[in-house]
Design a protein around this motif. Sequence first.
Motif, PDB file in Angstrom:
ATOM      1  N   ILE A 108     -11.755  26.754 -46.676  1.00  0.00           N
ATOM      2  CA  ILE A 108     -12.330  27.912 -45.989  1.00  0.00           C
ATOM      3  C   ILE A 108     -11.231  28.739 -45.328  1.00  0.00           C
ATOM      4  O   ILE A 108     -11.223  29.974 -45.419  1.00  0.00           O
ATOM      5  CB  ILE A 108     -13.390  27.455 -44.961  1.00  0.00           C
ATOM      6  CG1 ILE A 108     -14.618  26.933 -45.694  1.00  0.00           C
ATOM      7  CG2 ILE A 108     -13.768  28.578 -44.012  1.00  0.00           C
ATOM      8  CD1 ILE A 108     -15.644  26.277 -44.785  1.00  0.00           C
ATOM      9  N   VAL A 109     -10.279  28.089 -44.668  1.00  0.00           N
ATOM     10  CA  VAL A 109      -9.154  28.811 -44.056  1.00  0.00           C
ATOM     11  C   VAL A 109      -8.343  29.530 -45.130  1.00  0.00           C
ATOM     12  O   VAL A 109      -7.926  30.686 -44.942  1.00  0.00           O
ATOM     13  CB  VAL A 109      -8.273  27.840 -43.240  1.00  0.00           C
ATOM     14  CG1 VAL A 109      -6.955  28.488 -42.848  1.00  0.00           C
ATOM     15  CG2 VAL A 109      -9.005  27.372 -42.006  1.00  0.00           C
ATOM     16  N   ALA A 110      -8.114  28.873 -46.261  1.00  0.00           N
ATOM     17  CA  ALA A 110      -7.337  29.490 -47.334  1.00  0.00           C
ATOM     18  C   ALA A 110      -8.057  30.710 -47.896  1.00  0.00           C
ATOM     19  O   ALA A 110      -7.432  31.752 -48.151  1.00  0.00           O
ATOM     20  CB  ALA A 110      -7.067  28.476 -48.439  1.00  0.00           C
ATOM     21  N   LEU A 111      -9.359  30.615 -48.088  1.00  0.00           N
ATOM     22  CA  LEU A 111     -10.110  31.752 -48.628  1.00  0.00           C
ATOM     23  C   LEU A 111     -10.174  32.903 -47.637  1.00  0.00           C
ATOM     24  O   LEU A 111     -10.148  34.074 -48.031  1.00  0.00           O
ATOM     25  CB  LEU A 111     -11.522  31.311 -49.026  1.00  0.00           C
ATOM     26  CG  LEU A 111     -11.605  30.418 -50.250  1.00  0.00           C
ATOM     27  CD1 LEU A 111     -13.038  29.944 -50.473  1.00  0.00           C
ATOM     28  CD2 LEU A 111     -11.086  31.137 -51.481  1.00  0.00           C
ATOM     29  N   ALA A 112     -10.252  32.608 -46.357  1.00  0.00           N
ATOM     30  CA  ALA A 112     -10.327  33.658 -45.344  1.00  0.00           C
ATOM     31  C   ALA A 112      -8.978  34.352 -45.149  1.00  0.00           C
ATOM     32  O   ALA A 112      -8.937  35.485 -44.682  1.00  0.00           O
ATOM     33  CB  ALA A 112     -10.808  33.076 -44.020  1.00  0.00           C
ATOM     34  N   ASN A 113      -7.875  33.684 -45.512  1.00  0.00           N
ATOM     35  CA  ASN A 113      -6.528  34.231 -45.280  1.00  0.00           C
ATOM     36  C   ASN A 113      -5.741  34.340 -46.573  1.00  0.00           C
ATOM     37  O   ASN A 113      -4.572  33.976 -46.628  1.00  0.00           O
ATOM     38  CB  ASN A 113      -5.767  33.346 -44.283  1.00  0.00           C
ATOM     39  CG  ASN A 113      -6.403  33.330 -42.935  1.00  0.00           C
ATOM     40  OD1 ASN A 113      -6.463  34.339 -42.275  1.00  0.00           O
ATOM     41  ND2 ASN A 113      -6.908  32.166 -42.551  1.00  0.00           N
ATOM     42  N   ARG A 114      -6.362  34.861 -47.614  1.00  0.00           N
ATOM     43  CA  ARG A 114      -5.671  34.933 -48.897  1.00  0.00           C
ATOM     44  C   ARG A 114      -4.940  36.259 -49.113  1.00  0.00           C
ATOM     45  O   ARG A 114      -4.347  36.480 -50.159  1.00  0.00           O
ATOM     46  CB  ARG A 114      -6.633  34.645 -50.036  1.00  0.00           C
ATOM     47  CG  ARG A 114      -7.724  35.641 -50.199  1.00  0.00           C
ATOM     48  CD  ARG A 114      -8.611  35.265 -51.370  1.00  0.00           C
ATOM     49  NE  ARG A 114      -9.637  36.274 -51.532  1.00  0.00           N
ATOM     50  CZ  ARG A 114     -10.896  36.085 -51.264  1.00  0.00           C
ATOM     51  NH1 ARG A 114     -11.308  34.909 -50.852  1.00  0.00           N
ATOM     52  NH2 ARG A 114     -11.762  37.059 -51.437  1.00  0.00           N
ATOM     53  N   GLY A 115      -4.934  37.125 -48.128  1.00  0.00           N
ATOM     54  CA  GLY A 115      -4.202  38.389 -48.226  1.00  0.00           C
ATOM     55  C   GLY A 115      -2.704  38.153 -48.253  1.00  0.00           C
ATOM     56  O   GLY A 115      -2.188  37.235 -47.625  1.00  0.00           O
ATOM     57  N   GLU A 116      -2.001  38.997 -48.988  1.00  0.00           N
ATOM     58  CA  GLU A 116      -0.551  38.841 -49.130  1.00  0.00           C
ATOM     59  C   GLU A 116       0.164  39.364 -47.885  1.00  0.00           C
ATOM     60  O   GLU A 116      -0.214  40.389 -47.323  1.00  0.00           O
ATOM     61  CB  GLU A 116      -0.064  39.609 -50.355  1.00  0.00           C
ATOM     62  CG  GLU A 116      -0.634  39.088 -51.653  1.00  0.00           C
ATOM     63  CD  GLU A 116       0.389  38.416 -52.500  1.00  0.00           C
ATOM     64  OE1 GLU A 116       1.566  38.730 -52.355  1.00  0.00           O
ATOM     65  OE2 GLU A 116      -0.008  37.565 -53.305  1.00  0.00           O
ATOM     66  N   VAL A 117       1.183  38.641 -47.453  1.00  0.00           N
ATOM     67  CA  VAL A 117       2.038  39.070 -46.345  1.00  0.00           C
ATOM     68  C   VAL A 117       3.476  39.084 -46.843  1.00  0.00           C
ATOM     69  O   VAL A 117       3.826  38.403 -47.802  1.00  0.00           O
ATOM     70  CB  VAL A 117       1.906  38.149 -45.111  1.00  0.00           C
ATOM     71  CG1 VAL A 117       0.525  38.249 -44.507  1.00  0.00           C
ATOM     72  CG2 VAL A 117       2.244  36.731 -45.449  1.00  0.00           C
ATOM     73  N   SER A 118       4.293  39.855 -46.173  1.00  0.00           N
ATOM     74  CA  SER A 118       5.690  39.983 -46.551  1.00  0.00           C
ATOM     75  C   SER A 118       6.541  39.174 -45.582  1.00  0.00           C
ATOM     76  O   SER A 118       6.530  39.420 -44.380  1.00  0.00           O
ATOM     77  CB  SER A 118       6.101  41.457 -46.503  1.00  0.00           C
ATOM     78  OG  SER A 118       7.464  41.585 -46.784  1.00  0.00           O
ATOM     79  N   LEU A 119       7.257  38.199 -46.110  1.00  0.00           N
ATOM     80  CA  LEU A 119       8.193  37.405 -45.312  1.00  0.00           C
ATOM     81  C   LEU A 119       9.607  37.864 -45.634  1.00  0.00           C
ATOM     82  O   LEU A 119       9.999  37.914 -46.790  1.00  0.00           O
ATOM     83  CB  LEU A 119       8.066  35.920 -45.641  1.00  0.00           C
ATOM     84  CG  LEU A 119       6.817  35.203 -45.193  1.00  0.00           C
ATOM     85  CD1 LEU A 119       6.880  33.741 -45.609  1.00  0.00           C
ATOM     86  CD2 LEU A 119       6.642  35.300 -43.706  1.00  0.00           C
ATOM     87  N   THR A 120      10.358  38.176 -44.596  1.00  0.00           N
ATOM     88  CA  THR A 120      11.747  38.582 -44.790  1.00  0.00           C
ATOM     89  C   THR A 120      12.663  37.586 -44.100  1.00  0.00           C
ATOM     90  O   THR A 120      12.312  37.000 -43.076  1.00  0.00           O
ATOM     91  CB  THR A 120      12.004  39.992 -44.226  1.00  0.00           C
ATOM     92  OG1 THR A 120      11.648  40.014 -42.858  1.00  0.00           O
ATOM     93  CG2 THR A 120      11.208  41.030 -44.983  1.00  0.00           C
ATOM     94  N   LEU A 121      13.838  37.404 -44.655  1.00  0.00           N
ATOM     95  CA  LEU A 121      14.791  36.440 -44.130  1.00  0.00           C
ATOM     96  C   LEU A 121      15.384  36.896 -42.805  1.00  0.00           C
ATOM     97  O   LEU A 121      15.539  36.107 -41.881  1.00  0.00           O
ATOM     98  CB  LEU A 121      15.904  36.203 -45.155  1.00  0.00           C
ATOM     99  CG  LEU A 121      16.973  35.184 -44.803  1.00  0.00           C
ATOM    100  CD1 LEU A 121      16.344  33.811 -44.637  1.00  0.00           C
ATOM    101  CD2 LEU A 121      18.046  35.154 -45.862  1.00  0.00           C
ATOM    102  N   MET A 122      15.688  38.201 -42.681  1.00  0.00           N
ATOM    103  CA  MET A 122      16.289  38.752 -41.469  1.00  0.00           C
ATOM    104  C   MET A 122      15.541  40.032 -41.083  1.00  0.00           C
ATOM    105  O   MET A 122      14.830  40.612 -41.908  1.00  0.00           O
ATOM    106  CB  MET A 122      17.769  39.085 -41.731  1.00  0.00           C
ATOM    107  CG  MET A 122      18.627  37.879 -41.997  1.00  0.00           C
ATOM    108  SD  MET A 122      20.316  38.341 -42.350  1.00  0.00           S
ATOM    109  CE  MET A 122      20.242  38.527 -44.117  1.00  0.00           C
ATOM    110  N   PRO A 123      15.721  40.485 -39.850  1.00  0.00           N
ATOM    111  CA  PRO A 123      15.149  41.785 -39.494  1.00  0.00           C
ATOM    112  C   PRO A 123      15.702  42.887 -40.406  1.00  0.00           C
ATOM    113  O   PRO A 123      16.819  42.782 -40.928  1.00  0.00           O
ATOM    114  CB  PRO A 123      15.599  41.999 -38.047  1.00  0.00           C
ATOM    115  CG  PRO A 123      15.931  40.642 -37.539  1.00  0.00           C
ATOM    116  CD  PRO A 123      16.364  39.844 -38.722  1.00  0.00           C
TER     117      PRO A 123
END
Length: 116
Positions: free
Chosen positions: A18-33
């Motif tokens: 349920i948590v996975a289905l509710a939060n399946r939107g893509e996010v961008s992870l970057t290594l540095m600012p």
Amino acid sequence: MRYLRYLVFGSIAVGLVIVALANRGEVSLTLMPLALGNLIGFNLQLQIPLFTVIFLGVMTGLLIGFVWEWLREMKHRTAAKTEHRQVVRLEREVSKLKSGTAKEQDDVLALLEKVS
């Protein structure tokens, strides 16, 4: 008892899905600012689902906690091993004394008796 364990594991699995289905939107992870990445000329960026970030964060926290606790308890485990070895050695010595196989007199007295 086994069915209770299956029930608990099943409910945890359903909760995770349920948590996975509710939060399946893509996010961008970057290594540095971004400013630092532009200055250096290299910045690794990943697009992954949010639930992956959440689950990886929880798993990393659990792993760090387990290792930390294992290292903290190491001194207690080594002390218990040392104490156990001493107890075993003393038990062997007591059983040897009770069985009569221990030396009843000093080596010097035994040598004097042999000579005389």
